[in-house]
Design a protein around this motif. Structure first.
Motif, PDB file in Angstrom:
ATOM      1  N   ASP A  85      68.447  54.076  -1.005  1.00 62.13           N
ATOM      2  CA  ASP A  85      68.201  55.060  -0.137  1.00 62.13           C
ATOM      3  C   ASP A  85      66.599  55.318  -0.243  1.00 62.13           C
ATOM      4  N   PRO A  86      65.841  55.720   0.492  1.00 61.58           N
ATOM      5  CA  PRO A  86      64.483  55.932   0.700  1.00 61.58           C
ATOM      6  C   PRO A  86      64.556  57.305  -0.043  1.00 61.58           C
ATOM      7  N   LYS A  87      65.404  58.189   0.142  1.00 55.73           N
ATOM      8  CA  LYS A  87      65.133  59.491  -0.432  1.00 55.73           C
ATOM      9  C   LYS A  87      65.409  59.603  -2.312  1.00 55.73           C
ATOM     10  N   SER A  88      65.955  58.492  -2.650  1.00 61.12           N
ATOM     11  CA  SER A  88      66.448  58.341  -3.922  1.00 61.12           C
ATOM     12  C   SER A  88      65.169  57.484  -4.927  1.00 61.12           C
ATOM     13  N   ILE A  89      63.951  57.453  -3.935  1.00 62.84           N
ATOM     14  CA  ILE A  89      62.786  57.044  -4.837  1.00 62.84           C
ATOM     15  C   ILE A  89      61.469  57.800  -4.415  1.00 62.84           C
ATOM     16  N   ASP A  90      60.501  57.434  -5.239  1.00 65.45           N
ATOM     17  CA  ASP A  90      59.225  57.863  -4.742  1.00 65.45           C
ATOM     18  C   ASP A  90      58.157  56.818  -5.042  1.00 65.45           C
ATOM     19  N   ILE A  91      57.642  56.385  -3.867  1.00 61.44           N
ATOM     20  CA  ILE A  91      56.742  55.305  -3.917  1.00 61.44           C
ATOM     21  C   ILE A  91      55.491  55.572  -3.796  1.00 61.44           C
ATOM     22  N   ASN A  92      55.283  56.910  -3.848  1.00 68.51           N
ATOM     23  CA  ASN A  92      53.944  57.629  -3.554  1.00 68.51           C
ATOM     24  C   ASN A  92      52.984  57.973  -4.554  1.00 68.51           C
ATOM     25  N   ILE A  93      53.615  57.426  -5.960  1.00 71.56           N
ATOM     26  CA  ILE A  93      52.973  57.997  -7.165  1.00 71.56           C
ATOM     27  C   ILE A  93      51.566  57.096  -7.423  1.00 71.56           C
ATOM     28  N   HIS A  94      51.360  56.092  -6.652  1.00 69.06           N
ATOM     29  CA  HIS A  94      50.201  55.357  -6.952  1.00 69.06           C
ATOM     30  C   HIS A  94      49.547  55.256  -5.503  1.00 69.06           C
ATOM     31  N   PRO A  95      48.233  55.189  -5.573  1.00 64.60           N
ATOM     32  CA  PRO A  95      47.461  54.917  -4.315  1.00 64.60           C
ATOM     33  C   PRO A  95      47.589  53.469  -3.771  1.00 64.60           C
ATOM     34  N   THR A  96      47.860  52.544  -4.520  1.00 63.11           N
ATOM     35  CA  THR A  96      48.080  51.251  -4.013  1.00 63.11           C
ATOM     36  C   THR A  96      49.462  50.898  -3.923  1.00 63.11           C
ATOM     37  N   LYS A  97      50.520  51.847  -4.217  1.00 65.35           N
ATOM     38  CA  LYS A  97      51.668  51.945  -4.179  1.00 65.35           C
ATOM     39  C   LYS A  97      52.437  50.766  -4.548  1.00 65.35           C
ATOM     40  N   THR A  98      52.281  50.258  -5.906  1.00 63.29           N
ATOM     41  CA  THR A  98      53.231  49.208  -6.457  1.00 63.29           C
ATOM     42  C   THR A  98      53.961  49.594  -7.516  1.00 63.29           C
ATOM     43  N   GLU A  99      53.763  50.975  -7.790  1.00 61.07           N
ATOM     44  CA  GLU A  99      54.649  51.678  -8.721  1.00 61.07           C
ATOM     45  C   GLU A  99      55.559  52.453  -7.939  1.00 61.07           C
ATOM     46  N   VAL A 100      56.914  52.569  -8.487  1.00 59.48           N
ATOM     47  CA  VAL A 100      57.774  53.288  -8.255  1.00 59.48           C
ATOM     48  C   VAL A 100      58.730  53.963  -9.025  1.00 59.48           C
ATOM     49  N   LYS A 101      59.263  55.153  -8.700  1.00 59.62           N
ATOM     50  CA  LYS A 101      59.893  55.834  -9.582  1.00 59.62           C
ATOM     51  C   LYS A 101      61.421  55.800  -8.841  1.00 59.62           C
ATOM     52  N   PHE A 102      62.445  55.919  -9.662  1.00 61.33           N
ATOM     53  CA  PHE A 102      63.879  55.888  -9.165  1.00 61.33           C
ATOM     54  C   PHE A 102      64.430  57.240  -9.780  1.00 61.33           C
ATOM     55  N   ASP A 103      65.603  57.709  -8.769  1.00 61.02           N
ATOM     56  CA  ASP A 103      66.056  59.024  -9.205  1.00 61.02           C
ATOM     57  C   ASP A 103      67.092  58.488 -10.464  1.00 61.02           C
ATOM     58  N   ASN A 104      67.527  57.450 -10.231  1.00 59.81           N
ATOM     59  CA  ASN A 104      68.836  56.985 -11.225  1.00 59.81           C
ATOM     60  C   ASN A 104      68.347  55.485 -11.884  1.00 59.81           C
ATOM     61  N   GLU A 105      67.460  55.625 -12.774  1.00 59.99           N
ATOM     62  CA  GLU A 105      67.017  54.441 -13.216  1.00 59.99           C
ATOM     63  C   GLU A 105      68.062  53.831 -14.051  1.00 59.99           C
ATOM     64  N   GLN A 106      68.563  54.502 -15.125  1.00 60.30           N
ATOM     65  CA  GLN A 106      69.591  53.972 -15.956  1.00 60.30           C
ATOM     66  C   GLN A 106      70.442  53.341 -15.181  1.00 60.30           C
ATOM     67  N   ALA A 107      71.221  53.850 -14.130  1.00 62.28           N
ATOM     68  CA  ALA A 107      72.126  53.205 -13.593  1.00 62.28           C
ATOM     69  C   ALA A 107      71.920  51.694 -12.943  1.00 62.28           C
ATOM     70  N   LEU A 108      70.463  52.006 -12.521  1.00 58.58           N
ATOM     71  CA  LEU A 108      69.994  50.739 -11.777  1.00 58.58           C
ATOM     72  C   LEU A 108      69.770  49.540 -13.062  1.00 58.58           C
ATOM     73  N   TYR A 109      69.330  50.023 -13.805  1.00 53.99           N
ATOM     74  CA  TYR A 109      69.076  49.163 -14.928  1.00 53.99           C
ATOM     75  C   TYR A 109      70.546  48.345 -15.151  1.00 53.99           C
TER      76      TYR A 109
END
Ligand code: ADP
Ligand code: MG
Length: 634
Positions: free
Chosen positions: A291-315
């Motif tokens: 779900d696009p709402k569950s991530i933040d891809i905007n933390i890096h100008p070249t947009k290759t880093e991403v932050k997930f809301d629920n990282e542990q579950a994803l792992y």
């Protein structure tokens, strides 16, 4: 005091923003390709010259722009992709910042031709350093074509900072791959300096990967699929047996965007736990939809880093999914990497009852006595290191044979290597299996007459000089020796090569083959003999005397990786990088047992080098320990 704050003029602001968005030609390529995808193109061509330094051109058949939009597209924060801040959280497009074209136009000579479907005429616009030179109607097919020339022409510091064409091209290829891997419904073409690099017709994901990474990719892919509430995972992982010796092909895409995530990378590699040989890297090509709402891809100008809301579950999901796929596709039973099909039981034999094989051992057989007499024209041949490395086998043989001879093997060794061999120490048994087989029986007799070298911990060679002791690092020393030899051979083309009985057929990706081809002459000078190249393969008939056939593919893989990292353009430094890479791969490693003759030869060769003190990587090859220093310790 008067006011001192000023608003920066637009072109300055754009140049500053450009620093964030455009680091190198590859960044431009990424932005332009993404714009074409966002415009709904089904055919995209990328054309570059001199690794994008002089030209980057992207032509698409997307929806094009109106006359006004064509002009506006070069304004900062001009985007058709978001209207309100809320849109940011439901992005389906690649771009949204409206910065790319403005930034590119600030630091290059840009031209754009664009036309929408329903228009008769398109727009031709030319901008240099943020300044519009002209905008006029033109005839052009539906879609957009954009030329970015002379990147950083007005920012010399950035231009000088660019790496060699080889390195910049590699970055462009990487970006191109990352876009092409996701959009299989788009036909991509890629030309560099007038020749076609890749042509990727519309296909499914699997075929796309095969087109990009080479024909052999197909057989190594294991599909991965999993649907959960949190994430849908699709894609492929490489079978463990195909894991690469150097950095693998490792890709995560989140909502069709390439991202880097060390955390998720760890999840995948941990799923491979126990399935991989040491120091090999699994390949993976994983597409996550969240779900696009569950991530933040905007933390890096070249947009290759991403932050997930629920990282542990994803792992946990990714690890389990990959594990499951590896298990389901029956990867586990073929985990014997060294498995040789010729060892498999023939069909009729398989049905017969199995009896314990009888083992007969020729206890007098000494594999090394003859091995080492091999002629070695230019470089000493340590190729039998493989056999000797297998100390467990041979040591256990020798343990079984309890004779006085056997004990004599250890004469001369002592816990203090500095001690001269003596009668009392000759019966000493070491608990480690380090001892070189049949090492000292002859040597001890001649010890007084000749130079004595000991191997310590399968890592150091210890010998004496007038003033004391020399301790040589075997791996680094050998790297130095081989490096100087390879460098000479490549420049003078005087290497001797060993011909193979059957040509060795190796597969590589299209781009890797291109690199190997460009090094063909140098490699031949170093002792390789090529039968020929195809798009994805190379046939090798001869190899340098210092390497074994089984090492060739690893050595070439490493060479490609090293050259891609830092391909300098000048012939000389290219030779240097090659010699370093080959020397590093072919040098006797730490942990390899060397026969006494080989030890001596290595020490002598090291001291015959032009620069014996340092390995090619700059590290110390040997140290000396003077008698005075020893005296101090007593
Ligand atoms: P962003 O992609 O973040 O919106 P850009 O600076 O990359 O910002 O592009 C600005 C705008 O120009 C886009 O929003 C889009 O409307 C238009 N545009 C750019 N490239 C193309 C293209 N190849 N085809 C059609 N429209 C384009
Ligand atoms: Mg964009």
């Amino acid at each position: 005091m008067s006011d001192i704050i000023q608003l920066l003029p637009d072109h300055v602001a754009n140049q500053i923003a450009a620093g964030e968005v455009v680091q190198r030609p590859a960044s431009v390529v990424k932005e332009l390709l993404e714009n074409s995808i966002d415009a709904g193109a089904t055919h995209v061509s990328l054309i570059i010259k001199e690794a994008g330094k002089t030209l980057i051109q992207v032509v698409d058949n997307g929806k094009g722009m109106s006359v006004t939009d064509a002009r506006l597209s070069f304004e900062r924060h001009a985007t058709s992709k978001i209207k309100t801040a809320d849109d940011l959280f439901a992005l389906a497009t690649k771009g949204f910042r409206g910065e790319a074209l403005a930034s590119i136009a600030a630091i290059a000579h840009v031209e754009q031709k664009t036309k929408q479907e329903n228009q008769d005429l398109g727009t031709h616009i030319k901008i240099e350093g943020s300044e519009v030179i002209f905008q006029e109607p033109c005839a052009t097919p539906k879609g957009t074509a954009i030329w970015v020339k002379n990147l950083f022409y007005n920012v010399p510091a950035r231009r000088n900072f660019l790496k060699s064409n080889g390195v910049e091209l590699r970055h462009i290829i990487d970006e191109f791959h990352r876009v092409a891997m996701v959009h299989c419904n788009v036909h991509f073409e890629f030309y560099s300096n007038g020749s076609e690099v890749l042509n990727l017709p519309v296909s499914n994901k699997r075929q796309r990967l095969v087109h990009i990474f080479g024909g052999k990719t197909n057989e190594k892919l294991v599909p991965v699929t999993e649907e959960t509430e949190l994430v849908n995972v699709t894609g492929f992982v490489g079978k463990p047996g195909h894991a690469k010796k150097t950095r693998g092909e490792q890709f995560f895409f989140v909502n069709d965007r390439f991202v880097k995530s060390p955390y998720l990378h760890h999840a995948v590699t941990s799923a491979f736990e126990g399935l991989l040989k040491d120091k090999s890297y699994p390949s993976y090509y994983l597409y996550l939809a969240v779900d696009p709402k569950s991530i933040d891809i905007n933390i890096h100008p070249t947009k290759t880093e991403v932050k997930f809301d629920n990282e542990q579950a994803l792992y946990a999901i990714i690890r389990a999914t990959v594990k499951h796929s590896l298990g389901q596709f029956n990867i586990a039973p073929v985990l014997d990497f060294q498995r040789d099909a010729s060892m498999d039981l023939p069909y009729e034999q398989a049905k017969r009852p199995i009896s314990t094989p009888k083992i007969e051992v020729d206890r007098d057989f000494n594999p090394f006595a003859t091995e080492f007499k091999k002629e070695t024209p230019n470089l000493i041949d340590y190729s039998n290191k493989k056999i000797k490395n297998n100390t467990t086998t041979f040591v256990s043989n020798f343990k079984a044979k309890k004779t006085d001879d056997w004990q004599a093997l250890y004469s001369g060794l002592n816990t203090k290597v500095t001690d001269a061999p003596s009668e009392e120490t000759s019966k000493l048994e070491f608990e480690s299996a380090v001892n070189t087989v049949q090492l000292f029986d002859k040597a001890s007799a001649e010890a007084e007459k000749t130079q004595t070298v000991y191997q310590l911990q399968r890592k150091y060679l210890v010998t004496t000089i007038k003033s004391g002791l020399v301790v040589v690092h075997q791996n680094r020393a050998h790297q130095r020796v081989l490096y100087e030899e390879f460098r000479k051979q490549i420049s003078l083309s005087n290497a001797v090569s060993q011909q193979l009985l059957f040509p060795l057929e190796l597969t590589f990706s299209v781009t890797e083959i291109a690199l190997l081809k460009s090094l063909e002459k140098h490699l031949e000078h170093a002792g390789f003999n090529f039968n020929g190249f195809t798009d994805e393969g190379v046939s090798i008939q001869g190899i340098p005397t210092v390497i074994t056939e089984s090492e060739v593919s690893i050595i070439l893989e490493q060479l490609i990786a090293d050259m891609e990292q830092e391909v300098p353009d000048t012939g000389f430094s290219q030779i240097d990088v090659m010699a370093k890479s080959l020397a590093k791969s072919a040098a006797v490693k730490t942990g390899v047992v060397l026969e006494n003759e080989a030890q001596k030869h290595m020490v002598n060769q090291l001291f015959a080098c032009e620069e014996p003190n340092r390995a090619p990587n700059g590290k110390t090859t040997f140290i000396t320990l003077g008698v005075d220093e020893l005296d101090k310790k007593f």
